[in-house]
Design a protein around this motif. Structure first.
Motif, PDB file in Angstrom:
ATOM      1  N   ASN A 322       0.987  -1.306  -0.002  1.00  0.00           N
ATOM      2  CA  ASN A 322      -0.196  -0.184  -0.052  1.00  0.00           C
ATOM      3  C   ASN A 322       0.982   1.492   0.014  1.00  0.00           C
ATOM      4  O   ASN A 322       1.988   1.212   0.322  1.00  0.00           O
ATOM      5  CB  ASN A 322      -1.231  -0.109   1.223  1.00  0.00           C
ATOM      6  CG  ASN A 322      -1.909  -1.044   1.110  1.00  0.00           C
ATOM      7  OD1 ASN A 322      -1.808  -2.006   2.051  1.00  0.00           O
ATOM      8  ND2 ASN A 322      -2.769  -1.321   0.068  1.00  0.00           N
ATOM      9  N   LYS A 323       0.083   2.255  -0.345  1.00  0.00           N
ATOM     10  CA  LYS A 323       0.816   3.671  -0.608  1.00  0.00           C
ATOM     11  C   LYS A 323       0.962   4.440   0.811  1.00  0.00           C
ATOM     12  O   LYS A 323       1.950   5.291   0.961  1.00  0.00           O
ATOM     13  CB  LYS A 323       0.036   4.427  -1.249  1.00  0.00           C
ATOM     14  CG  LYS A 323       0.978   4.789  -2.578  1.00  0.00           C
ATOM     15  CD  LYS A 323       0.092   5.628  -3.457  1.00  0.00           C
ATOM     16  CE  LYS A 323       0.625   6.178  -5.000  1.00  0.00           C
ATOM     17  NZ  LYS A 323      -0.259   6.475  -5.997  1.00  0.00           N
ATOM     18  N   PHE A 324      -0.182   4.434   1.513  1.00  0.00           N
ATOM     19  CA  PHE A 324      -0.268   5.292   2.695  1.00  0.00           C
ATOM     20  C   PHE A 324      -0.522   4.508   4.113  1.00  0.00           C
ATOM     21  O   PHE A 324      -1.312   3.548   3.964  1.00  0.00           O
ATOM     22  CB  PHE A 324      -1.168   6.261   2.517  1.00  0.00           C
ATOM     23  CG  PHE A 324      -1.299   6.954   1.371  1.00  0.00           C
ATOM     24  CD1 PHE A 324      -0.427   7.863   1.035  1.00  0.00           C
ATOM     25  CD2 PHE A 324      -2.350   6.692   0.114  1.00  0.00           C
ATOM     26  CE1 PHE A 324      -0.347   8.597  -0.352  1.00  0.00           C
ATOM     27  CE2 PHE A 324      -2.295   7.458  -0.697  1.00  0.00           C
ATOM     28  CZ  PHE A 324      -1.363   8.252  -1.198  1.00  0.00           C
ATOM     29  N   ARG A 325      -0.103   4.943   5.106  1.00  0.00           N
ATOM     30  CA  ARG A 325      -0.614   4.934   6.422  1.00  0.00           C
ATOM     31  C   ARG A 325      -1.909   5.859   6.406  1.00  0.00           C
ATOM     32  O   ARG A 325      -1.779   7.070   6.037  1.00  0.00           O
ATOM     33  CB  ARG A 325       0.374   5.561   7.489  1.00  0.00           C
ATOM     34  CG  ARG A 325       1.586   4.433   7.905  1.00  0.00           C
ATOM     35  CD  ARG A 325       1.019   3.460   8.628  1.00  0.00           C
ATOM     36  NE  ARG A 325       1.952   2.368   8.817  1.00  0.00           N
ATOM     37  CZ  ARG A 325       3.027   2.414   9.571  1.00  0.00           C
ATOM     38  NH1 ARG A 325       3.032   3.368  10.459  1.00  0.00           N
ATOM     39  NH2 ARG A 325       3.840   1.333   9.539  1.00  0.00           N
ATOM     40  N   ILE A 326      -2.972   5.350   6.816  1.00  0.00           N
ATOM     41  CA  ILE A 326      -4.387   5.987   7.023  1.00  0.00           C
ATOM     42  C   ILE A 326      -4.830   6.002   8.106  1.00  0.00           C
ATOM     43  O   ILE A 326      -4.932   4.939   8.739  1.00  0.00           O
ATOM     44  CB  ILE A 326      -5.326   5.460   5.965  1.00  0.00           C
ATOM     45  CG1 ILE A 326      -4.698   5.367   4.343  1.00  0.00           C
ATOM     46  CG2 ILE A 326      -6.510   6.308   6.139  1.00  0.00           C
ATOM     47  CD1 ILE A 326      -5.546   4.825   3.377  1.00  0.00           C
ATOM     48  N   SER A 327      -5.140   7.279   8.598  1.00  0.00           N
ATOM     49  CA  SER A 327      -5.390   7.672  10.255  1.00  0.00           C
ATOM     50  C   SER A 327      -6.742   7.064  10.581  1.00  0.00           C
ATOM     51  O   SER A 327      -7.151   6.855  11.651  1.00  0.00           O
ATOM     52  CB  SER A 327      -4.825   8.750  10.766  1.00  0.00           C
ATOM     53  OG  SER A 327      -5.786   9.594  10.103  1.00  0.00           O
TER      54      SER A 327
END
Ligand code: ADP
Ligand code: MG
Ligand code: MG
Ligand code: MG
Ligand code: MG
Length: 634
Positions: A322-327
């Protein structure tokens, strides 16, 4: 959502492969619509509510109340009128997630006349009666935020079995048959969210620790093939494992049209800090899966119920695929303000793709709007129909809407739909639905009035987004409306420039102080609404109705009246069959919902919940005399 687009859903692998395609075209579609519509001016206030309902089937001999899975049949009949005479109907009906759910809205949006407040409740009543007429014996339409025994033993009519090894949800508790069968969207979303996440959704809500609740409280799922649940279920929590536990809840939403895009951005921002306050005030869902929980609202449940983030995105594993950490989940509170005034309060880091952000900037979209859209577009599509893959980006907006409408946030910024007379709109989405039309009408009229007060008094309610997030967590706690304090702007009436008296811009208030005011310190939202109304010449009936609504809000805020959640708790705790074990048995559930139904149909009164003066002058049509007189616009 409007009428759901029809078609055949793609399987998850194909949907996943097309994620970038949807994103790419969705962004182009937004850019095109923005260029076409950014200068649109002069739209008038229009607004409408959305109320969601569940169908409940009572068995008076067995003393049970179950969710009736007949919504699709009922809806089919309800929609016939719309198909034959779309311009002259008083209601619109839409499917919702549950096979036991319906969503109703007014046939046409209301306009900006004060007298419109007098027809809201009557229209809600009309809707309730219209759908109720189609029900079978002992079947009842109820506006309940959550059915207390959803996912507990034997909660549906007809009986169903969950299928942990098969199907869309693979839940231990929530059968696929309880998902709305009339449109593929709902099962597709269920399956794809689970597949994208890589495991079932996991919802853990603290249990209410009454004296006979085992300590620790831990359900045993170890005899099941399903190891996932055993691992996901937390001690002292009610564990739920399916989208239906959240999306199967009902809520109360409202949408209003702004005069132009700037006004829509202002209202979006100004209402955002009110979301947690209204969530606390409308709290109505203390029960889950047949247990009493320690929270009063559905918000975290629904947020977790569609949390499609992978382990990488949730920060449990290093980023690789995946591209991002998502909060946050795609169902959560908003992450940024949209107006210039809000910019300095955007204090949570926003995740977005730099290229998309730059593409939006390069096309003349300002920073704040660009980051908002780019942030929405970190999500993948989780439902794509084969007929919709290839679109005309100059005119269509389906790919944009695909992502937009599966970002289920507290507020939604809604661009005008293509080829329509509809303007820029804002949707207010946090509220829990109440059991009576009176309460629901009170809430929507209060919010609409607040938007007028905010605009005409140029109120400023902004506080840092991080504080709004803190408030969202507090709002859901048991009895938050009286027990918690909330971050709120200290001075909402003066111009920002006059506010540098050295004191912090925001402080903690109770809901009572926010709604009713605090002597010499804070004016209170209802007093501001009342002073706004005082400057207008309101007809007697509308005045009476609106005053009744404001009183209800005031008394809920002060604690003089119970919230729906507090009342529901009280009823269960005082039931003769209740064993201090936080369990809602079939019989307790039956008696509770029977009582709710008697209150709704006015067979019994419930002053502790509704107060004593609930007889509003609401009317289905605007009386001729009032219509003739020059009516007051808001
Ligand atoms: P969604 O599910 O996307 O929120 P719905 O179509 O279910 O949308 O509900 C939209 C709400 O907006 C309804 O209450 C409707 O009455 C109201 N509405 C319709 N047209 C307008 C308009 N031009 N301006 C503001 N509200 C509108
Ligand atoms: Mg809707
Ligand atoms: Mg919707
Ligand atoms: Mg809905
Ligand atoms: Mg809506």
């Amino acid at each position: 959502m409007g009428l759901l687009s029809e078609g055949s859903p793609l399987d998850w692998e194909k949907t996943k492969d097309l994620a970038d395609h949807v994103r790419k075209h969705g962004i182009i579609q937004f850019i095109n619509l923005y260029k076409r519509l950014r200068d649109r001016q002069g739209d008038i206030l229009k607004w409408g509510d959305e109320v969601e309902y569940v169908l409940v089937k009572f068995d008076d001999e067995a003393k049970t109340a179950k969710l009736s899975l007949r919504a699709a049949d009922i809806l089919q009949v309800l929609n016939e009128k719309e198909q034959s005479d779309p311009d002259n109907i008083k209601s619109l009906w839409r499917p919702e997630y549950g096979a036991y759910m319906l969503e109703g809205t007014p046939g046409k949006p209301y306009g900006g006349l004060l007298v419109h407040f007098n027809i809201v409740e009557a229209n809600m009543r009309y809707r309730r009666q219209e759908a109720s007429k189609l029900l079978g014996p002992n079947e009842v339409l109820m506006s309940l935020t959550n059915f207390p025994r959803t996912g507990a033993q034997d909660f549906t009519d007809p009986p169903t079995r969950s299928t942990p090894d098969d199907g869309a949800a693979r839940s231990l508790f929530f059968p696929d048959e309880a998902i709305y069968p009339g449109h593929p969207r709902f099962k597709t979303l269920t399956r794809n969210i689970r597949k994208r996440r890589g495991e079932k959704v996991a919802i853990n809500i603290p249990i209410y620790k009454d004296e006979n609740v085992p300590r620790p409280f831990k359900e045993d799922f170890s005899n099941l093939v399903d190891d996932e649940s055993n691992y996901a279920a937390q001690e002292d929590h009610i564990y739920m494992d399916a989208m239906g536990f959240g999306m199967g809840c009902c809520c109360l939403q409202l949408t209003f049209q702004a005069c132009n895009i700037q006004e829509a951005r202002t209202l979006y921002d100004q209402l955002a800090p009110l979301c947690p306050i209204m969530l606390a005030l409308t709290a109505a869902s203390p029960f889950y899966r047949g247990y009493i929980s320690d929270v009063d609202c559905r918000w975290n449940v629904i947020s977790c119920s569609v949390d499609c983030r992978t382990r990488e995105e949730r920060g449990l594993k290093p980023l690789k695929e995946n591209k991002f950490r998502i909060s946050k989940s795609r169902y959560d509170s908003i992450d940024s303000y949209l107006s210039e005034q809000g910019e300095k309060y955007n204090d949570v880091p926003l995740t977005y793709d730099d290229e998309i952000y730059k593409q939006l900037l390069d096309n003349g979209i300002d920073k704040l709007l660009a980051q908002h859209v780019a942030h929405l577009f970190i999500r993948d599509t989780v439902s794509l129909f084969s007929e919709k893959i290839n679109q005309n980006d100059a005119e269509d907006t389906d790919h944009f809407e695909n992502i937009q409408s599966t970002n289920w946030q507290t507020m939604r910024f809604k661009p005008p739909p293509p080829n329509s007379s509809i303007g820029w709109r804002v949707e207010f989405r946090p509220c829990e639905v109440q059991i009576t039309d009176f309460e629901n009408a009170a809430i929507v009229c209060f919010i609409v009035l607040l938007t007028r007060v905010i605009l005409s008094y140029k109120l400023n309610l902004l506080i840092p987004i991080s504080k709004v997030d803190k408030n969202m967590a507090r709002a859901q706690r048991r009895n938050a409306v009286v027990a918690e304090k909330f971050w709120f702007r200290r001075d909402i009436t003066s111009d920002a420039k006059q506010q540098d008296d050295g004191q912090p811009e925001y402080t903690e208030f109770t809901v009572n102080e926010i709604i009713n005011g605090k002597d010499g310190v804070f004016p209170g939202l209802i007093p501001l609404v009342n002073s706004y109304l005082a400057s207008m010449d309101v007809d007697a009936d509308t005045h009476c109705t609106v005053q009744g609504y404001m009183k209800l809000i005031q008394k809920r805020a002060s604690g003089e009246l119970l919230t729906t959640a507090a009342w529901l708790r009280k009823e269960v705790l005082s039931h003769p069959e209740y064993k201090q074990d936080s369990v809602i048995t079939q019989r307790i559930n039956y008696d509770l919902l029977k009582k709710v139904q008697k209150i709704v149909s006015n067979e019994i009164s419930c002053p502790e919940l509704l107060g004593t003066c609930i007889s509003s002058k609401t009317n289905e049509t605007i009386p001729a005399a009032v219509a003739k007189a020059e009516n007051i616009s808001l």
